[in-house]
Design a protein around this motif. Structure first.
Motif, PDB file in Angstrom:
ATOM      1  N   ARG A 112    -120.281  21.848  28.407  1.00  0.00           N
ATOM      2  CA  ARG A 112    -121.007  21.104  27.370  1.00  0.00           C
ATOM      3  C   ARG A 112    -120.582  19.639  27.362  1.00  0.00           C
ATOM      4  O   ARG A 112    -121.414  18.733  27.195  1.00  0.00           O
ATOM      5  CB  ARG A 112    -120.737  21.737  25.999  1.00  0.00           C
ATOM      6  CG  ARG A 112    -121.392  23.094  25.759  1.00  0.00           C
ATOM      7  CD  ARG A 112    -122.857  22.971  25.344  1.00  0.00           C
ATOM      8  NE  ARG A 112    -123.046  22.186  24.142  1.00  0.00           N
ATOM      9  CZ  ARG A 112    -122.909  22.640  22.900  1.00  0.00           C
ATOM     10  NH1 ARG A 112    -122.568  23.923  22.685  1.00  0.00           N
ATOM     11  NH2 ARG A 112    -123.130  21.850  21.860  1.00  0.00           N
ATOM     12  N   ASN A 115    -121.972  17.700  30.274  1.00  0.00           N
ATOM     13  CA  ASN A 115    -123.405  17.429  30.113  1.00  0.00           C
ATOM     14  C   ASN A 115    -123.682  16.164  29.297  1.00  0.00           C
ATOM     15  O   ASN A 115    -124.758  15.571  29.433  1.00  0.00           O
ATOM     16  CB  ASN A 115    -124.100  18.626  29.460  1.00  0.00           C
ATOM     17  CG  ASN A 115    -124.242  19.806  30.396  1.00  0.00           C
ATOM     18  OD1 ASN A 115    -124.171  19.651  31.615  1.00  0.00           O
ATOM     19  ND2 ASN A 115    -124.414  20.997  29.843  1.00  0.00           N
ATOM     20  N   ILE A 116    -122.764  15.769  28.426  1.00  0.00           N
ATOM     21  CA  ILE A 116    -122.985  14.542  27.643  1.00  0.00           C
ATOM     22  C   ILE A 116    -122.201  13.363  28.197  1.00  0.00           C
ATOM     23  O   ILE A 116    -122.285  12.253  27.662  1.00  0.00           O
ATOM     24  CB  ILE A 116    -122.627  14.749  26.157  1.00  0.00           C
ATOM     25  CG1 ILE A 116    -121.134  15.004  25.971  1.00  0.00           C
ATOM     26  CG2 ILE A 116    -123.463  15.861  25.541  1.00  0.00           C
ATOM     27  CD1 ILE A 116    -120.666  14.947  24.523  1.00  0.00           C
ATOM     28  N   LYS A 281    -123.993   6.023  20.460  1.00  0.00           N
ATOM     29  CA  LYS A 281    -124.009   6.867  21.660  1.00  0.00           C
ATOM     30  C   LYS A 281    -122.758   7.752  21.650  1.00  0.00           C
ATOM     31  O   LYS A 281    -121.845   7.579  20.849  1.00  0.00           O
ATOM     32  CB  LYS A 281    -124.100   6.045  22.948  1.00  0.00           C
ATOM     33  CG  LYS A 281    -125.306   5.141  23.014  1.00  0.00           C
ATOM     34  CD  LYS A 281    -126.606   5.929  22.987  1.00  0.00           C
ATOM     35  CE  LYS A 281    -127.813   5.029  23.113  1.00  0.00           C
ATOM     36  NZ  LYS A 281    -129.089   5.770  23.010  1.00  0.00           N
ATOM     37  N   ALA A 282    -122.709   8.694  22.565  1.00  0.00           N
ATOM     38  CA  ALA A 282    -121.560   9.592  22.593  1.00  0.00           C
ATOM     39  C   ALA A 282    -120.279   8.842  22.934  1.00  0.00           C
ATOM     40  O   ALA A 282    -119.217   9.123  22.382  1.00  0.00           O
ATOM     41  CB  ALA A 282    -121.805  10.726  23.592  1.00  0.00           C
ATOM     42  N   GLU A 355    -124.752  16.946  17.624  1.00  0.00           N
ATOM     43  CA  GLU A 355    -126.085  16.955  18.234  1.00  0.00           C
ATOM     44  C   GLU A 355    -127.167  17.299  17.211  1.00  0.00           C
ATOM     45  O   GLU A 355    -128.217  16.653  17.165  1.00  0.00           O
ATOM     46  CB  GLU A 355    -126.091  17.926  19.402  1.00  0.00           C
ATOM     47  CG  GLU A 355    -125.183  17.481  20.552  1.00  0.00           C
ATOM     48  CD  GLU A 355    -125.099  18.488  21.688  1.00  0.00           C
ATOM     49  OE1 GLU A 355    -125.546  19.643  21.504  1.00  0.00           O
ATOM     50  OE2 GLU A 355    -124.577  18.131  22.764  1.00  0.00           O
TER      51      GLU A 355
END
Length: 458
Positions: A112, A115-116, A281-282, A355
């Motif tokens: 996970r 993926n980000i 943003k992340a 998310e």
């Protein structure tokens, strides 16, 4: 027949900590980190519960959390989604060894996170804190060059006023004097870039400052001195948090990336503070368009609920390690609690919240209101700078003559007494509220800061 003699039961003896001040004695055993212990224990500030944007203290007062705990509670306090996930996991699998064994959540959480992640940072090494993430990143960088046959690349480059945790590698590449001066030589072979704070040219800038991109060129001077063949990695925070919320000038991070890539030097971003939505943003690397080779994280990784860190590593570095006999350990490094199942459960639940509620983008949505509200304080006495981006900011105060840090402490203390918690470092007040903050909370935060700064100037 030998007679068996039994000794009398030994009574449990409790050590006495009686002192004339009974309240202070009850606090004596805990040696608090990064705290003036004697000052604190005379007038302790105790937090007893938390929910949403607020703590509650031991007097029952609500206290607005203006710094997300310690830069970490990004989704706000008391999130049942996380606590329920933790409770379920404790009951199901409380611990699993990470050496030569595994459990499903660690692999799920790593996927996970990959993926980000920006670019090709597709491999995750779990730690327990930001300090451990930095130590891990430095060791991975050094080992990478050795495997490639470039074992002379052993030097590391940090930056003045940088904070990279409190272990020996971290304080060596870090640039905060008080964190280094008591502990000897630490690591050898470390250089430091100049910091990017320039109040004369960039004071009261909204967002990233215009001046200072040329400071990145100091790296070329370090390379000229030692030769690139001897330098393993450069490590910087995209935004220096604990050093005073110091922003990167426009183009600065891009310039560092260009120089490191040209010379085959790894670039490590310490995103322990900026990761998981703090600047929008992340990750800061995503918002500001610069991809490092290694990225360190912690804090917001689990919303601060369970200690955990994660190091993001590029395909190139990871795949370089994955050579040699398949039955051989590739990296002789790790921790008893790497990828702890309960921490993974907390992290997965936190990621779901980020998310689901769009919290990675919320800092950008509120950025203008946050900045304008704080910049309304620029004309208060002795305010010499206000720096901000996303949902992180700092107000720097001119120090009192002969009493550095006194004015900042007075402002911090008054704000807390009026129901708002901010971070205080010397004469700098830092704000990094949970990403669930609303405009009304920002107004409360700024009002308390205004009153605190005015009181600090009396």
């Amino acid at each position: 027949m030998t007679e068996l003699t039994l000794s009398k039961p030994t009574a449990t003896v409790q050590k006495s900590h009686n002192t004339p001040n009974s309240e202070a004695s009850s606090l004596d055993a805990f040696w608090m980190p990064f705290t003036a212990n004697r000052q604190f224990k005379q007038q302790p500030r105790m937090l007893t519960s938390a929910e949403g944007m607020y703590y509650q203290d031991d007097k029952g007062r609500p206290v607005l959390d203006g710094c997300a705990g310690l830069w970490c509670v990004n989704a706000g306090h008391g999130r049942r989604e996380i606590s329920d996930a933790v409770a379920r996991q404790v009951a199901k699998l409380d611990y699993a060894p990470p050496f030569q064994m595994g459990h499903p959540l660690a692999f799920e959480f790593a996927e996970r996170l990959a993926n980000i992640a920006p670019g090709n940072l597709n491999h995750i090494f779990f730690t327990n804190s930001g300090s451990e993430s930095v130590e891990t990143a430095l060791k991975i960088a050094l080992g990478y060059h050795r495997i490639k046959g470039e074992g002379t690349r052993q030097r590391l480059v940090g930056r003045e006023r940088g904070y990279h945790g409190v272990n020996f590698g971290g304080i060596s590449v870090g640039g905060i004097g008080n964190n280094r001066k008591m502990f000897g030589n630490a690591l050898s072979g470390v250089d430091h870039l100049p910091h990017t704070l320039n109040i004369n040219l960039n004071a009261f800038t909204k967002g990233l400052p215009e001046h200072g991109v040329e400071l990145a060129d100091a790296l070329e001077q370090i390379i000229a001195l030692h030769d690139a063949s001897n330098i393993a990695a450069v490590i910087v925070e995209p935004m220096s948090g604990s050093g005073g919320v110091i922003m990167p000038p426009k183009g600065y991070l891009q310039r560092l990336r260009e120089i490191t890539r040209k010379h085959g030097i790894l670039l490590i971003f310490d995103e322990v503070i900026t990761g998981f939505g703090r600047v929008g943003k992340a990750f800061a690397s995503e918002r500001w368009g610069v991809e490092p080779d290694i990225m360190t994280t912690a804090k917001g990784l689990t919303n601060g609920v369970i200690p955990m860190g994660a190091v993001f590593v590029s395909d190139e570095i990871h795949d370089t390690y994955m050579t040699g006999p398949e039955n051989m350990t590739e990296l002789f490094h790790g921790y008893t609690y790497s990828g702890h199942p309960v921490a993974c459960a907390a992290g997965l639940a936190a990621l779901d919240l980020y998310e689901k509620e769009g919290l990675f983008e919320r800092a950008i949505e509120l950025e203008d209101h946050f900045a304008e509200s704080l910049l309304s304080l620029k004309d208060l006495p002795n305010v010499i700078d206000i720096r901000n981006t996303g949902l992180v900011a700092a107000i720097e105060l001119a120090p009192e003559q002969g009493k550095p840090g006194e004015r900042g402490y007075k402002a911090f203390k008054h704000a807390y007494e009026n129901g708002v918690l901010v971070r205080w470092t010397g004469d700098i007040l830092a704000m990094s509220p949970p990403l669930i903050i609303e405009p009304t909370h920002i107004d409360q935060l700024v009002s308390a800061l205004r009153d605190g700064i005015l009181v600090a100037n009396r």
